[in-house]
Scaffold this motif. Structure first.
Motif, PDB file in Angstrom:
ATOM      1  N   GLN A   1      30.617  61.710  40.382  1.00 11.60           N
ATOM      2  CA  GLN A   1      31.905  61.100  40.073  1.00 11.60           C
ATOM      3  C   GLN A   1      31.928  59.803  40.857  1.00 11.60           C
ATOM      4  OE1 GLN A   1      34.171  61.982  37.758  1.00 11.60           O
ATOM      5  NE2 GLN A   1      32.763  63.644  37.232  1.00 11.60           N
ATOM      6  N   ILE A   2      32.154  58.712  40.129  1.00  7.49           N
ATOM      7  CA  ILE A   2      31.989  57.375  40.690  1.00  7.49           C
ATOM      8  C   ILE A   2      33.327  56.652  40.684  1.00  7.49           C
ATOM      9  CG2 ILE A   2      30.764  55.176  40.437  1.00  7.49           C
ATOM     10  CD1 ILE A   2      28.732  56.998  38.667  1.00  7.49           C
ATOM     11  N   PHE A   3      33.628  56.033  41.823  1.00  9.27           N
ATOM     12  CA  PHE A   3      34.851  55.259  41.979  1.00  9.27           C
ATOM     13  C   PHE A   3      34.473  53.873  42.462  1.00  9.27           C
ATOM     14  CE2 PHE A   3      35.842  59.669  42.434  1.00  9.27           C
ATOM     15  CZ  PHE A   3      37.039  59.831  41.756  1.00  9.27           C
ATOM     16  N   ILE A   4      34.989  52.857  41.781  1.00  7.54           N
ATOM     17  CA  ILE A   4      34.791  51.473  42.191  1.00  7.54           C
ATOM     18  C   ILE A   4      36.175  50.930  42.513  1.00  7.54           C
ATOM     19  CG2 ILE A   4      33.974  49.180  41.544  1.00  7.54           C
ATOM     20  CD1 ILE A   4      31.977  50.578  39.648  1.00  7.54           C
ATOM     21  N   GLY A   5      36.393  50.665  43.785  1.00  8.94           N
ATOM     22  CA  GLY A   5      37.744  50.324  44.220  1.00  8.94           C
ATOM     23  C   GLY A   5      38.642  51.516  43.941  1.00  8.94           C
ATOM     24  N   GLU A   6      39.760  51.280  43.304  1.00  9.59           N
ATOM     25  CA  GLU A   6      40.689  52.356  42.940  1.00  9.59           C
ATOM     26  C   GLU A   6      40.417  52.884  41.535  1.00  9.59           C
ATOM     27  OE1 GLU A   6      42.924  53.749  45.064  1.00  9.59           O
ATOM     28  OE2 GLU A   6      41.944  52.448  46.535  1.00  9.59           O
ATOM     29  N   THR A   7      39.397  52.348  40.860  1.00 16.92           N
ATOM     30  CA  THR A   7      39.095  52.729  39.484  1.00 16.92           C
ATOM     31  C   THR A   7      38.133  53.904  39.436  1.00 16.92           C
ATOM     32  OG1 THR A   7      39.380  50.438  38.768  1.00 16.92           O
ATOM     33  CG2 THR A   7      38.177  51.905  37.276  1.00 16.92           C
ATOM     34  N   HIS A   8      38.530  54.967  38.732  1.00 16.14           N
ATOM     35  CA  HIS A   8      37.630  56.096  38.497  1.00 16.14           C
ATOM     36  C   HIS A   8      36.768  55.743  37.291  1.00 16.14           C
ATOM     37  CE1 HIS A   8      36.899  60.311  36.790  1.00 16.14           C
ATOM     38  NE2 HIS A   8      36.043  60.109  37.774  1.00 16.14           N
ATOM     39  N   VAL A   9      35.491  55.504  37.540  1.00 16.11           N
ATOM     40  CA  VAL A   9      34.562  55.147  36.471  1.00 16.11           C
ATOM     41  C   VAL A   9      34.198  56.382  35.654  1.00 16.11           C
ATOM     42  CG1 VAL A   9      32.208  54.325  36.017  1.00 16.11           C
ATOM     43  CG2 VAL A   9      33.637  53.172  37.707  1.00 16.11           C
ATOM     44  N   GLY A  10      34.000  57.503  36.335  1.00 19.41           N
ATOM     45  CA  GLY A  10      33.560  58.731  35.682  1.00 19.41           C
ATOM     46  C   GLY A  10      32.181  59.102  36.188  1.00 19.41           C
ATOM     47  N   GLY A  11      31.345  59.581  35.289  1.00 22.47           N
ATOM     48  CA  GLY A  11      30.013  60.033  35.652  1.00 22.47           C
ATOM     49  C   GLY A  11      28.942  58.999  35.345  1.00 22.47           C
ATOM     50  N   CYS A  12      27.704  59.466  35.370  1.00 21.84           N
ATOM     51  CA  CYS A  12      26.545  58.600  35.141  1.00 21.84           C
ATOM     52  C   CYS A  12      26.599  57.944  33.761  1.00 21.84           C
ATOM     53  CB  CYS A  12      25.278  59.424  35.307  1.00 21.84           C
ATOM     54  SG  CYS A  12      23.753  58.492  35.081  1.00 21.84           S
ATOM     55  N   ASP A  13      26.875  58.739  32.739  1.00 21.21           N
ATOM     56  CA  ASP A  13      26.928  58.179  31.384  1.00 21.21           C
ATOM     57  C   ASP A  13      28.005  57.108  31.266  1.00 21.21           C
ATOM     58  OD1 ASP A  13      24.867  59.852  30.613  1.00 21.21           O
ATOM     59  OD2 ASP A  13      26.186  61.334  29.675  1.00 21.21           O
ATOM     60  N   ASP A  14      29.132  57.325  31.932  1.00 22.34           N
ATOM     61  CA  ASP A  14      30.221  56.345  31.908  1.00 22.34           C
ATOM     62  C   ASP A  14      29.800  55.050  32.602  1.00 22.34           C
ATOM     63  OD1 ASP A  14      32.145  58.196  30.699  1.00 22.34           O
ATOM     64  OD2 ASP A  14      32.101  59.208  32.639  1.00 22.34           O
ATOM     65  N   LEU A  15      29.091  55.176  33.718  1.00 25.35           N
ATOM     66  CA  LEU A  15      28.606  54.008  34.446  1.00 25.35           C
ATOM     67  C   LEU A  15      27.640  53.200  33.579  1.00 25.35           C
ATOM     68  CD1 LEU A  15      28.628  52.574  37.269  1.00 25.35           C
ATOM     69  CD2 LEU A  15      26.550  53.890  37.762  1.00 25.35           C
ATOM     70  N   PHE A  16      26.710  53.882  32.924  1.00 23.78           N
ATOM     71  CA  PHE A  16      25.745  53.189  32.073  1.00 23.78           C
ATOM     72  C   PHE A  16      26.408  52.600  30.833  1.00 23.78           C
ATOM     73  CE2 PHE A  16      22.569  54.920  34.815  1.00 23.78           C
ATOM     74  CZ  PHE A  16      21.488  54.067  34.683  1.00 23.78           C
ATOM     75  N   ALA A  17      27.458  53.239  30.332  1.00 20.62           N
ATOM     76  CA  ALA A  17      28.199  52.687  29.196  1.00 20.62           C
ATOM     77  C   ALA A  17      28.869  51.368  29.583  1.00 20.62           C
ATOM     78  CB  ALA A  17      29.227  53.687  28.688  1.00 20.62           C
ATOM     79  N   LEU A  18      29.420  51.311  30.784  1.00 17.85           N
ATOM     80  CA  LEU A  18      29.998  50.054  31.269  1.00 17.85           C
ATOM     81  C   LEU A  18      28.933  48.973  31.369  1.00 17.85           C
ATOM     82  CD1 LEU A  18      32.418  51.225  34.114  1.00 17.85           C
ATOM     83  CD2 LEU A  18      33.059  50.085  31.989  1.00 17.85           C
TER      84      LEU A  18
END
Length: 84
Positions: free
Chosen positions: A56-73
């Motif tokens: 579970q990934i957070f950048i600043g106050e933003t919850h990015v989600g998981g690995c797939d969500d990070l790669f989608a961004l």
């Protein structure tokens, strides 16, 4: 530069992929291994809106989600702006 927090578990291939992407982008991050620190698991679940999987990934106050969500961004060209 936004603070990055990533909740992980040892030997999780999705965690490794997400961390490698962030490292390749020259990003530092705080890693919280919920295997070593089980007291952090309920905190992660609450912050992640009920999600129980890692990473579970957070950048600043933003919850990015998981690995797939990070790669989608990354594929959408939106990750760099979020990291700035």
């Amino acid at each position: 530069m936004s603070k990055i927090t990533i909740y992980t578990k040892l030997l999780c291939p999705y965690c490794m992929r997400a961390k490698n992407l962030l490292k390749n982008k020259g990003q530092d991050f705080e890693e919280i291994d919920i295997g070593d620190r089980p007291d952090q698991r309920p905190i992660m679940i609450e912050k992640a809106g009920g999600r129980t999987t890692v990473p579970q990934i957070f950048i600043g106050e933003t919850h990015v989600g998981g690995c797939d969500d990070l790669f989608a961004l990354e594929r959408a060209g939106k990750l760099d702006a979020l990291l700035a």
